[in-house]
Scaffold this motif. Structure first.
Motif, PDB file in Angstrom:
ATOM      1  N   HIS A 132     -62.140 -10.471  44.197  1.00  0.00           N
ATOM      2  CA  HIS A 132     -61.607 -10.771  42.805  1.00  0.00           C
ATOM      3  C   HIS A 132     -60.705 -11.649  43.018  1.00  0.00           C
ATOM      4  N   LYS A 133     -59.800 -11.932  44.115  1.00  0.00           N
ATOM      5  CA  LYS A 133     -58.846 -12.763  43.827  1.00  0.00           C
ATOM      6  C   LYS A 133     -57.644 -12.252  43.761  1.00  0.00           C
ATOM      7  N   ARG A 134     -57.472 -11.496  43.753  1.00  0.00           N
ATOM      8  CA  ARG A 134     -56.373 -10.684  43.479  1.00  0.00           C
ATOM      9  C   ARG A 134     -55.225  -9.280  43.859  1.00  0.00           C
ATOM     10  N   TYR A 135     -53.944 -10.286  43.353  1.00  0.00           N
ATOM     11  CA  TYR A 135     -52.730 -10.176  44.433  1.00  0.00           C
ATOM     12  C   TYR A 135     -51.832  -9.304  43.766  1.00  0.00           C
ATOM     13  N   PHE A 136     -51.359  -8.065  44.151  1.00  0.00           N
ATOM     14  CA  PHE A 136     -49.979  -7.689  43.567  1.00  0.00           C
ATOM     15  C   PHE A 136     -49.091  -7.423  44.539  1.00  0.00           C
ATOM     16  N   CYS A 137     -47.641  -8.135  43.596  1.00  0.00           N
ATOM     17  CA  CYS A 137     -46.153  -8.309  44.074  1.00  0.00           C
ATOM     18  C   CYS A 137     -46.179  -6.726  44.665  1.00  0.00           C
ATOM     19  N   TYR A 138     -45.472  -7.712  46.715  1.00  0.00           N
ATOM     20  CA  TYR A 138     -45.122  -6.428  47.086  1.00  0.00           C
ATOM     21  C   TYR A 138     -43.666  -5.868  46.942  1.00  0.00           C
ATOM     22  N   LEU A 139     -42.949  -6.560  46.466  1.00  0.00           N
ATOM     23  CA  LEU A 139     -41.951  -6.136  46.170  1.00  0.00           C
ATOM     24  C   LEU A 139     -41.940  -5.599  44.299  1.00  0.00           C
ATOM     25  N   CYS A 140     -42.658  -5.306  43.513  1.00  0.00           N
ATOM     26  CA  CYS A 140     -42.795  -4.561  42.467  1.00  0.00           C
ATOM     27  C   CYS A 140     -43.555  -3.329  43.188  1.00  0.00           C
ATOM     28  N   TYR A 173     -37.813  -9.504  31.315  1.00  0.00           N
ATOM     29  CA  TYR A 173     -37.709 -10.113  33.523  1.00  0.00           C
ATOM     30  C   TYR A 173     -37.801 -11.411  34.281  1.00  0.00           C
ATOM     31  N   LYS A 174     -37.045 -12.051  34.752  1.00  0.00           N
ATOM     32  CA  LYS A 174     -36.707 -13.082  34.660  1.00  0.00           C
ATOM     33  C   LYS A 174     -37.239 -14.127  36.513  1.00  0.00           C
ATOM     34  N   GLY A 175     -37.989 -12.813  37.284  1.00  0.00           N
ATOM     35  CA  GLY A 175     -38.259 -13.186  38.150  1.00  0.00           C
ATOM     36  C   GLY A 175     -37.176 -11.898  39.230  1.00  0.00           C
ATOM     37  N   HIS A 176     -37.668 -12.087  40.489  1.00  0.00           N
ATOM     38  CA  HIS A 176     -37.292 -11.965  41.460  1.00  0.00           C
ATOM     39  C   HIS A 176     -36.184 -12.615  42.203  1.00  0.00           C
ATOM     40  N   PRO A 177     -35.426 -12.513  42.650  1.00  0.00           N
ATOM     41  CA  PRO A 177     -33.804 -13.567  43.304  1.00  0.00           C
ATOM     42  C   PRO A 177     -33.894 -14.032  44.745  1.00  0.00           C
ATOM     43  N   VAL A 178     -34.034 -14.936  44.865  1.00  0.00           N
ATOM     44  CA  VAL A 178     -33.823 -15.468  45.631  1.00  0.00           C
ATOM     45  C   VAL A 178     -32.761 -16.057  46.173  1.00  0.00           C
ATOM     46  N   CYS A 179     -33.061 -15.292  48.483  1.00  0.00           N
ATOM     47  CA  CYS A 179     -31.587 -15.544  48.816  1.00  0.00           C
ATOM     48  C   CYS A 179     -31.667 -17.037  49.620  1.00  0.00           C
ATOM     49  N   LYS A 180     -30.584 -17.861  49.219  1.00  0.00           N
ATOM     50  CA  LYS A 180     -30.521 -19.359  49.144  1.00  0.00           C
ATOM     51  C   LYS A 180     -30.667 -19.015  50.566  1.00  0.00           C
ATOM     52  N   PHE A 181     -30.318 -18.391  51.774  1.00  0.00           N
ATOM     53  CA  PHE A 181     -30.554 -19.113  52.901  1.00  0.00           C
ATOM     54  C   PHE A 181     -31.918 -18.757  53.844  1.00  0.00           C
ATOM     55  N   CYS A 182     -32.337 -17.189  53.429  1.00  0.00           N
ATOM     56  CA  CYS A 182     -33.686 -16.938  54.274  1.00  0.00           C
ATOM     57  C   CYS A 182     -34.805 -17.791  53.359  1.00  0.00           C
ATOM     58  N   LYS A 183     -34.638 -18.114  51.805  1.00  0.00           N
ATOM     59  CA  LYS A 183     -35.517 -18.654  51.468  1.00  0.00           C
ATOM     60  C   LYS A 183     -36.347 -17.146  50.737  1.00  0.00           C
ATOM     61  N   LYS A 184     -35.884 -16.040  50.565  1.00  0.00           N
ATOM     62  CA  LYS A 184     -36.715 -15.469  51.108  1.00  0.00           C
ATOM     63  C   LYS A 184     -36.205 -14.533  49.270  1.00  0.00           C
ATOM     64  N   HIS A 185     -37.949 -13.533  48.437  1.00  0.00           N
ATOM     65  CA  HIS A 185     -36.529 -13.236  47.734  1.00  0.00           C
ATOM     66  C   HIS A 185     -36.743 -11.620  47.851  1.00  0.00           C
ATOM     67  N   TYR A 186     -35.800 -10.835  46.831  1.00  0.00           N
ATOM     68  CA  TYR A 186     -35.862  -9.016  46.198  1.00  0.00           C
ATOM     69  C   TYR A 186     -35.933  -9.073  45.242  1.00  0.00           C
ATOM     70  N   PHE A 187     -36.220  -7.593  45.782  1.00  0.00           N
ATOM     71  CA  PHE A 187     -36.470  -7.182  44.188  1.00  0.00           C
ATOM     72  C   PHE A 187     -35.607  -7.391  43.311  1.00  0.00           C
ATOM     73  N   ASP A 188     -34.510  -7.254  43.288  1.00  0.00           N
ATOM     74  CA  ASP A 188     -33.400  -7.278  42.111  1.00  0.00           C
ATOM     75  C   ASP A 188     -31.933  -7.883  42.850  1.00  0.00           C
ATOM     76  N   ASP A 189     -30.686  -7.586  41.597  1.00  0.00           N
ATOM     77  CA  ASP A 189     -30.083  -8.807  42.263  1.00  0.00           C
ATOM     78  C   ASP A 189     -29.304  -7.336  43.178  1.00  0.00           C
ATOM     79  N   ASP A 190     -29.167  -6.112  43.131  1.00  0.00           N
ATOM     80  CA  ASP A 190     -28.533  -5.311  43.800  1.00  0.00           C
ATOM     81  C   ASP A 190     -29.399  -5.458  45.469  1.00  0.00           C
ATOM     82  N   ASP A 191     -30.709  -5.895  45.129  1.00  0.00           N
ATOM     83  CA  ASP A 191     -31.172  -5.541  46.574  1.00  0.00           C
ATOM     84  C   ASP A 191     -30.961  -7.318  47.124  1.00  0.00           C
TER      85      ASP A 191
END
Length: 298
Positions: A132-140, A173-191
């Motif tokens: 189905h070309k459908r994907y799930f959020c790996y963080l969720c 829900y405003k999306g998963h925050p991203v590290c400005k150095f690694c350019k990688k998403h994290y689940f929430d601000d605590d993560d």
């Protein structure tokens, strides 16, 4: 009214409300403490979250009963109830309640007409991707304890939007925050904070919300905004050779590196700049008159 409602609930005429999801308990689940929870919430707690404690009183529940009628735990004959090897510690009054519980844990494709089921979640993910070309959020998937049918599939463009800005039908829900150095998403601000705290650097003189990619960046910050000692062995040190005030820096030089300083530098570290600001007071106690009658400050 409240007493009448409680009586009807105790008699099983009307269903009690789950304390977790606030939905009527079609099938009640409780242990020795007799605090009822709906079968969906109890299954999620016991199986997905691996939490064997009562959500009301936090008692450890070795055995939990699934029943469609209110009855004290002490009056139930657990040994005669239905059980399942894959659901340890859970006892079912009827085969229907066992079936409903098992259906919550099924990995079923809701897109296919035949609604096929899969042995495990990874097989289900592969089917959704390939067919189905459908994907799930790996963080969720990693952080949210949800049944498979509760998870939301995305197309690739929608998944990118979900990561960056969130879902259009969920304004909270405003999306998963991203590290400005690694350019990688994290689940929430605590993560994200844990990542920044463990994998990057922060200045112990400045506010804690300012981070630097590596120590070289932090070192440049120390040098431009604070006081950094680069004499002798201090040039290879980290953190301990940085000082927040000129007084601390000069005291360090006088104590550790005085033998490396020339006379001009020695005089400089003995000189301390003190910035004092005085305000003139108009209080009558601080004013007087000279012989000619002119007022003056004492």
């Amino acid at each position: 009214m409240a007493a009448c409602l409680q009586t009807l609930q105790d008699q099983g005429v009307i269903k009690r409300t789950c304390v977790l999801c606030c939905h009527p308990c079609e099938i009640e689940c409780f242990g020795s403490c007799n605090h009822p929870v709906c079968y969906k919430c109890m299954t999620k707690l016991r199986i997905l979250c691996q939490d064997n404690y009562c959500p009301v009183c936090r008692s450890c529940l070795e055995k939990v009963v699934y029943t469609d009628r209110v009855q004290p735990f002490e009056e139930l004959d657990i040994n005669s109830m239905h059980q399942c090897k894959t659901l340890p510690g859970l006892y079912f009054v009827s085969s229907e309640s066992l079936y409903l519980c098992q259906q919550l844990l099924v990995h079923r494709c809701q897109i296919c007409i035949t609604k096929p089921t899969f042995k495990n979640f990874n097989n289900f993910l592969g089917h959704m991707k390939d067919t189905h070309k459908r994907y799930f959020c790996y963080l969720c998937i990693k952080h949210l304890k949800l049944f498979t049918h509760e998870r939301r599939p995305y197309s690739k463009p929608d998944l990118n939007i979900h990561l960056k800005r969130g879902d259009s039908d969920n304004k909270s829900y405003k999306g998963h925050p991203v590290c400005k150095f690694c350019k990688k998403h994290y689940f929430d601000d605590d993560d994200l904070y844990l990542h920044l705290h463990n994998d990057h650097f922060s200045c112990h003189f400045c506010p804690a919300d300012e981070y630097y990619d590596n120590y070289e960046s932090l070192r440049a910050h120390f040098k431009s905004n604070h006081f950094l000692c680069e004499y002798d062995a201090c040039a290879d040190e980290k953190f301990v050779n940085a000082f927040s005030t000129d007084i601390d820096y000069k005291a360090h030089l006088a104590l550790k590196h005085k033998h490396l300083l020339n006379r001009a530098e020695e005089r400089r570290i003995r000189h301390i700049d003190i910035d004092l600001t005085y305000s003139r007071s108009n209080d009558s106690r601080t004013t007087g008159k000279n012989r000619r009658g002119d007022t003056y400050d004492r």
